[in-house]
Design an enzyme around this catalytic site. Structure first.
Site, short mmCIF file in Angstrom:
data_model
loop_
_atom_site.label_atom_id
_atom_site.label_comp_id
_atom_site.label_asym_id
_atom_site.label_seq_id
_atom_site.Cartn_x
_atom_site.Cartn_y
_atom_site.Cartn_z
N SER A 115 0.81 -1.22 0.00
CA SER A 115 0.00 0.00 0.00
C SER A 115 0.85 1.27 0.00
O SER A 115 1.99 1.28 0.45
CB SER A 115 -0.93 0.00 1.20
OG SER A 115 -0.22 -0.30 2.37
N GLN A 117 1.79 4.41 1.64
CA GLN A 117 1.78 4.52 3.09
C GLN A 117 2.82 5.51 3.57
O GLN A 117 3.70 5.93 2.82
CB GLN A 117 2.07 3.15 3.70
CG GLN A 117 3.37 2.53 3.19
CD GLN A 117 3.58 1.11 3.72
OE1 GLN A 117 4.48 0.91 4.52
NE2 GLN A 117 2.78 0.16 3.30
N HIS A 119 4.83 6.22 7.65
CA HIS A 119 4.89 5.79 9.04
C HIS A 119 4.93 7.02 9.94
O HIS A 119 5.63 7.97 9.64
CB HIS A 119 6.13 4.92 9.27
CG HIS A 119 6.17 3.75 8.35
ND1 HIS A 119 5.21 2.77 8.34
CD2 HIS A 119 7.03 3.42 7.36
CE1 HIS A 119 5.49 1.88 7.41
NE2 HIS A 119 6.59 2.25 6.79
N LYS A 142 8.24 4.62 13.19
CA LYS A 142 8.74 3.49 12.41
C LYS A 142 9.57 3.97 11.21
O LYS A 142 9.24 3.66 10.07
CB LYS A 142 7.55 2.65 11.94
CG LYS A 142 7.93 1.33 11.28
CD LYS A 142 6.68 0.65 10.72
CE LYS A 142 7.03 -0.68 10.11
NZ LYS A 142 6.63 -0.84 8.75
N GLU A 144 12.51 3.58 8.59
CA GLU A 144 13.05 2.30 8.12
C GLU A 144 14.03 2.50 6.98
O GLU A 144 14.01 3.51 6.29
CB GLU A 144 11.90 1.38 7.68
CG GLU A 144 11.07 1.90 6.53
CD GLU A 144 9.77 1.12 6.29
OE1 GLU A 144 9.30 0.42 7.20
OE2 GLU A 144 9.23 1.23 5.19
N HIS A 269 5.54 6.42 0.69
CA HIS A 269 6.27 5.44 -0.12
C HIS A 269 5.40 4.20 -0.38
O HIS A 269 4.38 3.99 0.28
CB HIS A 269 7.57 5.01 0.57
CG HIS A 269 7.36 4.40 1.93
ND1 HIS A 269 7.18 5.18 3.06
CD2 HIS A 269 7.29 3.12 2.35
CE1 HIS A 269 7.01 4.39 4.10
NE2 HIS A 269 7.07 3.13 3.71
N ARG A 288 -2.27 4.15 5.76
CA ARG A 288 -2.42 3.77 4.35
C ARG A 288 -3.42 4.63 3.62
O ARG A 288 -4.37 5.13 4.22
CB ARG A 288 -2.90 2.31 4.25
CG ARG A 288 -1.96 1.30 4.82
CD ARG A 288 -2.50 -0.13 4.63
NE ARG A 288 -1.54 -1.10 5.13
CZ ARG A 288 -1.44 -1.47 6.40
NH1 ARG A 288 -2.26 -0.96 7.30
NH2 ARG A 288 -0.54 -2.36 6.78
N LYS A 294 -6.94 -2.86 2.89
CA LYS A 294 -7.01 -2.59 4.34
C LYS A 294 -7.57 -1.20 4.62
O LYS A 294 -7.86 -0.43 3.72
CB LYS A 294 -5.60 -2.70 4.95
CG LYS A 294 -5.02 -4.09 4.91
CD LYS A 294 -3.68 -4.10 5.63
CE LYS A 294 -3.04 -5.48 5.56
NZ LYS A 294 -1.64 -5.43 5.94
#
Length: 423
Positions: A115, A117, A119, A142, A144, A269, A288, A294
């Site tokens: 998706s 999204q 964070h 989050k 990453e 991203h 998302r 979802k």
């Protein structure tokens, strides 16, 4: 259970068993790097009917890893840490991060787009977790890093302003969906107008969106650049999805193996093809807004983004003074850094030393076989690791890695806490 009987804490290098996630977007059976790594280590057959999407090593409650003793006894990694946090995590790290390993290491093997999204940062994560605990399971941020194992395709961050303006003016289907917000943005580019245009896109009438996508795909079927190939590829899995128009606003990147992207909090991203090693702060929070069945949290996503524009920053890692065979990916957050080590037998290399970290480490072999030992205590206990095997290493432990007799190149990833924060 008495920990000390099961696992003597005097030993500081342990075999670590990760956990597989069979999400639908993963590559299926032996086509998945996750399946190959997991089953090579577990010495068990791959289920050719199942998607193998992610392999996790960490203490996150969704899929906690186990430490395995030499006689095969498994103990949750969190239990080992809780037995003596200062020794296992190091004094500084255990004081700064209570409640487990501060990072989560994963391998992803992607067949279908994930998706669109972002964070949340720490402030937003706490708020989302308090208001929507069913969608945001923890209060952590989050950030990453994703390091490509195979050619890896992703979209990340807003494109440079000129490219966005060009796409609005030259792609009639995009300007139709964006409406007046798009025209405003093309006339005068500001962060607020970009935000308004992105909101207009994500809240556009779904019939208009799917109609315009159909037109777009027909009109561009003979254009064979990365952008339109990506539109076609993703629309096979998500026909009519508004997320496809994000390809015109976000950077579309193909990473070569060994290249990486760092995704700071609040940056949009989506990964859509390929395999990577990913390391993040210990969280599973995802806001998302497209390419997903979802929960879509459009307002939260539109509000949280930074709307920074510019080309994607592709990282190649840096050489270090401690080991000539290391590339270090150090990012501006305390929870983690990742190094990639290579041993090339054809160049006469058979061993390397991994310098101690002030915090705990996870060492993962993605290719080849090695023997790992703790060179700080000279205890001489060897751990044999082969493709797919991982080890958990206590703080302040120097490692010696021996690949004597190896015929193929060896690749090792090491995730640890950020050594520019903790010394």
């Amino acid at each position: 259970v008495n920990m000390a009987e099961k696992l003597p804490l005097s030993t500081s290098v342990w075999r670590l068993k990760g956990r597989v996630q069979n999400y639908a977007w993963g590559n299926v059976g032996s086509g998945s790097t996750v399946a190959k790594l997991y089953h090579a280590d577990a010495k068990s057959p791959i289920d050719e009917t199942k998607p193998y999407a992610e392999l996790w090593w960490g203490t996150h409650k969704t899929a906690p890893a186990d430490v395995v003793s030499s006689n095969g006894e498994a103990v949750p990694l969190g239990t080992v840490i809780a037995a003596d946090p200062a020794r296992v995590l190091g004094t500084q790290v255990s004081q700064r991060f209570t409640g487990g390993l501060p990072f989560l290491l994963k391998v992803l093997s992607i067949n279908k787009a994930l998706s669109i999204q972002a964070h949340p940062d720490e402030t937003l994560a706490k708020k989302l977790h308090a208001s929507f605990p069913e969608h945001y399971a923890d209060p952590n941020h989050k950030p990453e890093i994703a390091i490509a194992l195979t050619p890896f395709q992703a979209m990340c961050g807003f494109r440079p302003e000129a490219e966005i303006i060009q796409n609005i003016t030259e792609v009639p289907e995009l300007s139709t969906v964006l409406g007046s917000a798009g025209a405003d943005l093309a006339k005068e580019f500001t962060k607020d107008k970009l935000k308004a245009a992105y909101h207009a896109l994500l809240t556009a009438d779904t019939n208009v969106v799917s109609e315009q996508l159909e037109k777009l795909i027909k009109r561009t079927e003979n254009i064979h650049d990365v952008l339109y190939e990506s539109v076609r590829q993703i629309s096979r899995d998500f026909p009519g999805d508004v997320g496809l128009f994000c390809l015109f606003l976000f950077n579309v990147v193909t990473l070569n193996p060994g290249e990486a992207l760092f995704l700071a909090p609040n940056e949009p991203h989506a990964y859509f093809k390929g395999d990577c090693v990913e390391c993040m702060a210990c969280s599973d929070n995802v806001v998302r807004a497209g390419l997903t069945p979802k929960f879509k949290h459009v307002d939260a996503l539109v509000d949280m983004l930074t709307y920074k524009c510019g080309p994607a920053d592709v990282l190649h890692g840096n050489a270090t003074t401690t080991c000539p065979q290391e590339r270090l990916f150090q990012v501006p957050i305390p929870e983690f850094e990742v190094s990639v080590f290579k041993i090339d037998p054809s160049a006469g290399q058979t061993k390397l030393m991994i310098a101690p970290s002030a915090g705990p480490s996870i060492v993962l072999v993605t290719q080849g076989s090695v023997e790992l030992s703790d060179s700080s205590t000279r205890s001489g206990e060897l751990l044999s690791l082969s493709t797919g095997s991982a080890a958990f290493v206590f703080a302040n432990t120097a490692l010696s890695v021996n690949a004597a007799g190896a015929t193929e190149p060896v690749t090792i990833f090491r995730a640890t806490t950020n050594n520019s924060t903790f010394h």
